[in-house]
Design an enzyme around this catalytic site. Structure first.
Site, short mmCIF file in Angstrom:
data_model
loop_
_atom_site.label_atom_id
_atom_site.label_comp_id
_atom_site.label_asym_id
_atom_site.label_seq_id
_atom_site.Cartn_x
_atom_site.Cartn_y
_atom_site.Cartn_z
CD GLU A 170 14.39 0.77 30.77
OE1 GLU A 170 14.46 1.94 31.18
OE2 GLU A 170 15.07 0.35 29.81
CB SER A 222 -27.53 5.13 -24.72
OG SER A 222 -27.42 5.63 -26.04
#
Length: 808
Positions: free
Chosen positions: A87, A461
């Site tokens: 770069e 229940s």
């Protein structure tokens, strides 16, 4: 000649001054609108939200950008050299702008008529990435140059490189080099080979074009060019260059996969974080630690998965998901690509049927399914009936069928199908409400509807213990006799008659409260509620955390006709498990910032540890505050103390009654766990549309629900004890494996007395069948001689004097 030299000299000075004036003018014009370079020191890059188990395993990651910032000191020198070679090889020498690169870009523009490269240095790219748009214009380029010059004045080269490598986009949602290393190679940038580093260094120029996953040939060309540049610039020797060039392209897609499957937990944590921080939850790099240990969550996953599949296979095979007969292998492969696994059940297409089983094509290749794994697959007719047993594989499947197979640890596959039944499991720490595991359905990928938190169903229940708790706190004892006999309610205004009955359609006559609970006698529960009064009982039960609007104001409440979520049931049951204290479930234990700073630590109201179980909350809180304030001791944040809502003695007696449900009642299957500290209760609603089991010891309280999303019968032989209890047992058996028995300590004010089973009173010496029962000290029953034979034992309390109630 001298005059010519003077002309060129003055011309150069004029051009130089002109350029200087132009640049100065541009700077004066543009600089007021330029951002402050100093802000780069404190800039916050987007980092995803990550959610972890209590033991540090990744559950999920949320956020558009995958990013893991890295410090410059942690970046390998070889990667820095590869990046600069690709770069900006003059990075160490320029001051933010490289004139030769700009001239080269300008020459390309003149020759081609359009911009081919921007001539940008890494510093200029930092300026663009952090402050500017990607627009290609001269004004933007000028701003970029000016900002680059300012950046070089304010920051060191190392700081600039650190900013650059953490910001750049490198394809496949990877931002920054550390994230890219993880995505392409599944490891840190520090652990990559030289060739792999060069591959990453080649991505900033064009992440899509040089992506090794999208274009391996072009990415290798770019990689090898970078390696050649490194060798030419003297950054690597010839041996390193040749070895790196020879290395094949071995990149593959590595998604940050969860270490623990807990998608419902992940979604709950995500939603809570968004509620706290808004959209910043996805970008600020929060690390969320939940209360869920990975081993308990995996146990819960296994328990629900295996339990629902076992139920599903008991009711037969519903046939293939689709059929593709007479198709080619290529077509089958395309069809499989459209499918996805569901809770570990892999899609497969049958390619051959023989007497030994099936040959199938899966998404990963060919496999064999043994006939032995298919023998369960009787044809499903309805929840109550199936077709005949299959005699051979061809009775079950045909070539072209799209089926489901379950991979086994030995590499083989079992014949399976995706259940239509659903389930949920919630497990809490009863002392503070910490969620220890949660499963909201068979598969999150199938449905993200969290049944543990959102499905309001009738608990049947399993709700009765709340009514019995109200009775024990209002004068009843475990030895009180209540008549288990037919009862008829008539509403004279609506001309309705309600004749409740027990599930066995039998009646036992006068029965002890303890026995009525473990035998789940409906008529006793109704008589208790009638005696206590519906309004009074609802006021009592709502203290457990239930919304009164969800509790029906009629006698059916005693049978569990409220509509409640598994989380609400588990929360209520925690009161029994912890000795009478109300807790609030919570999931997030700690939140940390991107820098590791602690932003939040949970401090839930908890059962007091430094006070007796029957100490009032105010006294317990005072005790803890006093300890924290003691001279010479470090200051510690005061532990919030949970509110006591039930007498500790009531919780203790009720626990002993619920232990009898497992020893003698509908939960007897749980005896197989070989533990003495388990208490629980089954629950099954009318037509078996919902099946429950809730249970606990002093370590965990766990609730399991099973049923269909659109309520329908589970089958006439399916109950809480056959569907939900096995799931509970698998989970609790694993969670408590190797742990000693742990029950709540006996509180003060409890007496154990010998009771006459026929009268419910204190037994005289020599009374046949006498047994020991637990009582609160003020609720001990009289002897027969004290009251005389004419007084009915266990006389119920008067009914509520409030407004009239609905019967049904």
């Amino acid at each position: 000649m001298i005059r010519l030299l003077k002309f060129f000299g003055w011309s150069f000075v004029a051009v130089f001054c002109g350029l200087l004036l132009v640049l100065s003018g541009a700077f004066l014009y543009l600089s007021p609108g330029l951002p402050s370079v100093e802000s780069l020191r404190s800039i916050q890059l987007q980092i995803p939200l990550r959610v972890y188990t209590s033991d540090g395993k990744l559950i999920a990651e949320f956020g558009e950008m995958r990013r893991s910032p890295i410090k410059f000191a942690d970046i390998p020198p070889n990667f820095i050299n590869a990046l600069l070679s690709a770069e900006d090889d003059n990075f160490a020498n320029h001051y933010g702008v490289d004139p030769s690169s700009l001239m080269r870009a300008a020459t390309q523009l003149v020759k081609s008529g359009h911009i081919q490269s921007g001539g940008s240095t890494i510093t200029m790219q930092v300026a663009k990435n952090y402050f500017l748009s990607s627009e290609r214009s001269f004004s933007r380029k000028t701003n970029e140059i000016l900002l680059a010059l300012e950046i070089e004045r304010e920051l060191t080269k190392d700081e600039i490189l650190e900013l650059y490598v953490n910001k750049i986009y490198l394809g496949n949602r990877a931002y920054g080099i550390e994230s890219a290393a993880q995505v392409y190679y599944g490891k840190s940038i520090r652990d990559l080979s030289l060739a792999q580093m060069a591959m990453i260094a080649g991505l900033p120029k064009a992440p899509s074009r040089f992506n090794p996953l999208a274009n391996a040939v072009r990415s290798k060309e770019r990689r090898d060019w970078i390696l050649g540049r490194m060798y030419k610039l003297g950054k690597i020797d010839q041996a390193s260059y040749e070895a790196a060039i020879a290395e094949p392209v071995n990149a593959s897609y590595h998604v940050p996969t969860p270490e623990v499957s807990a998608p419902y937990i992940a979604e709950m944590a995500r939603a809570e974080m968004v509620g706290r921080y808004g959209s910043e939850a996805y970008t600020e790099g929060f690390r969320v630690t939940t209360t869920v240990p990975s081993n308990l969550q995996e146990l819960a996953n296994t328990a629900v998965h295996e339990g629902l599949i076992a139920y599903d296979q008991r009711h037969g095979y519903r046939g293939p998901e689709s059929r593709f007969p007479g198709k080619t292998l290529a077509v089958w492969t395309q069809e499989l690509a459209k499918q996805r696994p569901i809770s570990g059940l892999e899609p497969a297409i049958v390619t051959q049927v023989d007497n030994n089983g099936l040959n199938v094509l899966t998404r990963t290749g060919e496999a064999h399914v043994s006939w032995n794994t298919m023998k369960w697959a009787r044809k499903f007719l309805n929840t109550n009936s199936m077709g005949p047993m299959p005699k051979q594989p061809s009775d079950v499947a045909q070539v072209g069928d799209l089926i489901r197979v379950q991979p086994q640890t030995d590499g083989s596959y079992k014949f399976s199908q995706v259940p239509t039944v659903q389930g949920a499991l919630v497990s809490l720490d009863p002392d503070n409400g910490a969620i220890r595991s949660l499963v909201g359905g068979f598969a999150f990928e199938q449905s993200n509807y969290n049944r543990a938190m959102q499905a309001k169903r009738q608990p049947g229940s399993s709700f009765k213990p709340f009514v019995y708790s109200a009775a024990l706190d209002n004068g009843y004892t475990a030895a009180t006799l209540v008549n288990d006999a037919p009862i008829v309610f008539v509403d004279e205004y609506l001309d309705k008659v309600w004749r409740p009955k027990n599930d066995t359609n039998t009646f036992l006559g006068p029965i002890r409260v303890r026995e009525a609970l473990y035998k789940s006698r409906n008529l006793v529960s109704i008589r208790l509620l009638q005696s206590l009064g519906v309004d009074r009982t609802i006021d009592y039960i709502s203290k457990f955390g239930f919304n009164k609007d969800d509790l029906p104001r009629n006698l059916s409440l005693a049978l569990g006709t409220a509509t409640l979520t598994p989380m609400e049931i588990a929360t209520g049951w925690s009161v029994f498990a912890n000795g009478g204290y109300k807790i609030t479930p919570y999931l997030i234990d700690k939140i940390e910032s991107r820098n590791g700073d602690t932003l939040f630590v949970a401090n839930p109201p908890s059962v007091p540890k430094n006070a007796a179980k029957d100490t009032p909350p105010e006294a317990a809180a005072l005790t803890i505050d006093t300890i924290n304030a003691a001279p010479g001791l470090p200051t510690v944040e005061t532990q919030a103390v949970a509110e006591r809502i039930v007498d500790g003695r009531t919780a203790y007696i009720l626990t002993s009654m619920l232990q009898d449900v497992i020893k003698l009642g509908t939960g007897r299957r749980a005896l197989a766990l070989g533990r003495t500290d388990l208490a629980g209760k089954t629950g099954t609603t009318n037509e078996s549309k919902d099946a429950w089991f809730s249970g606990y010891n002093a370590d965990y309280v766990t609730t399991v629900w099973t049923g269909f999303d659109q309520p329908e019968s589970l089958g006439r032989r399916e109950y809480g004890g056959t569907v939900a209890l096995p799931i509970w047992m698998t989970y609790m058996g694993g969670a408590l494996k190797g742990k000693p028995a742990h029950t709540q300590p006996e509180p003060e004010g409890i007496l154990s007395l010998r009771i006459d089973p026929l009268s419910g009173r204190i037994a005289s010496p020599g009374t046949p069948g006498a047994y020991f029962e637990l009582f609160k000290s003020e609720d001990t029953p009289p002897t027969n001689s004290e009251l005389g034979n004419s007084v009915a034992p266990g006389s119920p309390l008067p009914a509520d004097d409030g407004a009239p109630i609905d019967l049904f």
